[in-house]
Design an enzyme around this catalytic site. Structure first.
Site, PDB file in Angstrom:
ATOM      1  N   GLU A  98       0.832  -1.202   0.000  1.00  0.00           N
ATOM      2  CA  GLU A  98       0.000   0.000   0.000  1.00  0.00           C
ATOM      3  C   GLU A  98       0.866   1.252   0.000  1.00  0.00           C
ATOM      4  OE1 GLU A  98      -3.157  -0.284  -0.418  1.00  0.00           O
ATOM      5  OE2 GLU A  98      -3.169  -2.460  -0.171  1.00  0.00           O
ATOM      6  N   TYR A 129       2.841  -5.277  -9.132  1.00  0.00           N
ATOM      7  CA  TYR A 129       1.477  -5.731  -9.382  1.00  0.00           C
ATOM      8  C   TYR A 129       1.370  -6.467 -10.720  1.00  0.00           C
ATOM      9  CZ  TYR A 129      -0.554  -3.184  -5.422  1.00  0.00           C
ATOM     10  OH  TYR A 129      -0.903  -2.754  -4.168  1.00  0.00           O
ATOM     11  N   VAL A 153     -13.103   2.404 -13.439  1.00  0.00           N
ATOM     12  CA  VAL A 153     -13.687   1.651 -12.322  1.00  0.00           C
ATOM     13  C   VAL A 153     -13.024   2.148 -11.054  1.00  0.00           C
ATOM     14  CG1 VAL A 153     -14.059  -0.613 -11.294  1.00  0.00           C
ATOM     15  CG2 VAL A 153     -14.089  -0.356 -13.787  1.00  0.00           C
ATOM     16  N   SER A 155     -13.466   2.265  -6.690  1.00  0.00           N
ATOM     17  CA  SER A 155     -14.202   1.810  -5.511  1.00  0.00           C
ATOM     18  C   SER A 155     -14.046   2.762  -4.336  1.00  0.00           C
ATOM     19  CB  SER A 155     -13.730   0.407  -5.104  1.00  0.00           C
ATOM     20  OG  SER A 155     -12.328   0.406  -4.839  1.00  0.00           O
ATOM     21  N   ARG A 163      -6.513  12.389  -8.473  1.00  0.00           N
ATOM     22  CA  ARG A 163      -7.274  11.712  -9.523  1.00  0.00           C
ATOM     23  C   ARG A 163      -8.740  12.159  -9.560  1.00  0.00           C
ATOM     24  NH1 ARG A 163      -7.963   5.389  -7.552  1.00  0.00           N
ATOM     25  NH2 ARG A 163      -9.372   5.739  -5.795  1.00  0.00           N
ATOM     26  N   ASN A 206      -4.523   6.112  -6.634  1.00  0.00           N
ATOM     27  CA  ASN A 206      -4.955   6.963  -5.528  1.00  0.00           C
ATOM     28  C   ASN A 206      -3.788   7.709  -4.891  1.00  0.00           C
ATOM     29  OD1 ASN A 206      -3.704   5.099  -3.735  1.00  0.00           O
ATOM     30  ND2 ASN A 206      -5.588   3.906  -3.586  1.00  0.00           N
ATOM     31  N   TYR A 212       4.677   2.912  -7.718  1.00  0.00           N
ATOM     32  CA  TYR A 212       3.322   2.488  -7.351  1.00  0.00           C
ATOM     33  C   TYR A 212       2.460   2.450  -8.606  1.00  0.00           C
ATOM     34  CZ  TYR A 212      -0.997   2.087  -4.661  1.00  0.00           C
ATOM     35  OH  TYR A 212      -2.200   1.654  -4.134  1.00  0.00           O
ATOM     36  N   GLU A 215      -2.887  -2.769 -10.029  1.00  0.00           N
ATOM     37  CA  GLU A 215      -3.763  -3.551 -10.913  1.00  0.00           C
ATOM     38  C   GLU A 215      -4.617  -2.654 -11.802  1.00  0.00           C
ATOM     39  OE1 GLU A 215      -6.386  -2.135  -7.841  1.00  0.00           O
ATOM     40  OE2 GLU A 215      -4.416  -3.092  -7.687  1.00  0.00           O
ATOM     41  N   LYS A 216      -4.774  -1.390 -11.441  1.00  0.00           N
ATOM     42  CA  LYS A 216      -5.524  -0.452 -12.288  1.00  0.00           C
ATOM     43  C   LYS A 216      -4.882  -0.342 -13.670  1.00  0.00           C
ATOM     44  CE  LYS A 216      -6.553   2.213  -8.110  1.00  0.00           C
ATOM     45  NZ  LYS A 216      -5.754   1.318  -7.254  1.00  0.00           N
TER      46      LYS A 216
END
Length: 322
Positions: A98, A129, A153, A155, A163, A206, A212, A215-216
């Site tokens: 993270e 990732y 997408v 969440s 962003r 984010n 960093y 998976e995005k």
């Protein structure tokens, strides 16, 4: 047989009575299930990692070559760490995937860990990732049919992060279909089939932080054959891992308006758009998600390398590029 902590071999006696050292399994103790998610502990050979034993049996603490501790599950409770002194041969591995936005309380871990396992390339155990692999021979490929323009997408709607404000401005100049909480529903089993219909996918991180790239980018965009429009670390940082013509970086444009104009231009020019897929004739995407793989890789690195970097101050190391 006796396990020797100094050289990690078992001594067997030959027929002539001469000791024959033979390698034994490297033992990695999974101190806590990451985010409470259980995973298979017996998959290392399937990933090509041999001589590794993963275990959650804390009675093995005294002989374990390494103890992997997932930060998010101890960051609010220092007492959740092992109570016994660390054996001199053992590595305490700080496991964290993270960014600084998510994690806290690094200072309480000073002088405890002697190995790192993160998405940063300068970690002892580098856990990206995803990654691309070079093909032995070039291949032909076909781009999925595209009938829609831009998707995203999301969440977690962190207020104030770059962003969100960038999306809000970009959306004034180009239509964007947003999926996730508070937006259009999208089942996980329908994800790639749905997103593959779009020409572009907003791979907006984010956090803007060294290495960093989540998976995005790897799974959501590349996995769906949509061209990633990235907001995150620098273009130079992305190009350490993927070809520069495989994505579009928001930093290449003076404003969201100019970016929107460029995407609309590509929408009308198939030849120019398809250039963002040329790299796929030489490379393929390898997703590296899954705790089993990550912990097996940690075991393999520890097994192969007797060296490690001592991190006296995790906060100083991890936050130095913030």
């Amino acid at each position: 047989m006796i396990r020797k902590q100094d050289n990690k071999v078992q001594n067997k006696t030959s027929e002539k009575g001469t000791p024959n050292p033979t390698p034994i399994d490297t033992i990695v103790l999974v101190w806590n299930w990451p985010w409470g998610e259980h995973f298979a502990l017996d998959k290392c050979t399937e990933f090509g990692f041999h001589g590794c034993k993963l275990s959650t049996n804390r009675s093995l603490y005294g002989i374990a070559d390494a103890v992997v501790i997932h930060h998010a599950d101890i960051m609010h409770n220092r007492n959740a760490l092992p109570k016994q002194p660390r054996p001199s041969f053992q590595r305490w591995v700080w496991n964290n995937l993270e960014p600084p936005l998510i994690i806290t309380n690094l200072e309480m871990l000073d002088n405890l860990f002697n190995a790192t396992m993160t998405f940063r390339q300068d970690s002892d155990i580098f856990i990206p990732y995803g990654q691309i692999e070079t093909m032995k021979e070039s291949r032909n490929f076909s781009i999925p049919k595209k009938s829609k323009l831009v998707s995203w997408v999301v969440s977690k709607w962190y207020p104030g992060v770059p962003r969100i404000s960038f999306y809000e401005e970009l959306n004034k100049h180009i239509p964007i279909d947003v999926y996730g909480k508070r937006h259009k529903p999208l089942r996980s089993e329908d994800f790639h089939q749905t997103i593959s219909q779009y020409k572009f996918y907003l791979s907006f991180e984010n956090s803007i932080y060294k290495d960093y790239i989540t998976e995005k980018f790897w799974s959501n965009a590349f996995g769906s054959w949509a061209v990633p429009v990235v907001l995150g670390t620098s273009r130079e940082n992305y190009e350490r891992f993927v070809p520069g013509d495989s994505f579009i970086h928001v930093d290449d444009f003076p404003s969201p308006k100019e970016l929107a104009e460029y995407l609309l231009e590509l929408d009308k020019d198939d030849v120019k758009y398809q250039k963002y897929f040329n790299w796929r004739s030489r490379y393929y995407v390898k997703a590296l998600s899954g705790w089993s793989y990550q912990y097996c890789k940690a075991c393999a690195v520890i097994k192969q390398s007797p060296r490690y970097q001592v991190v006296h101050q995790l906060a100083k190391w991890f936050l130095k590029d913030v």
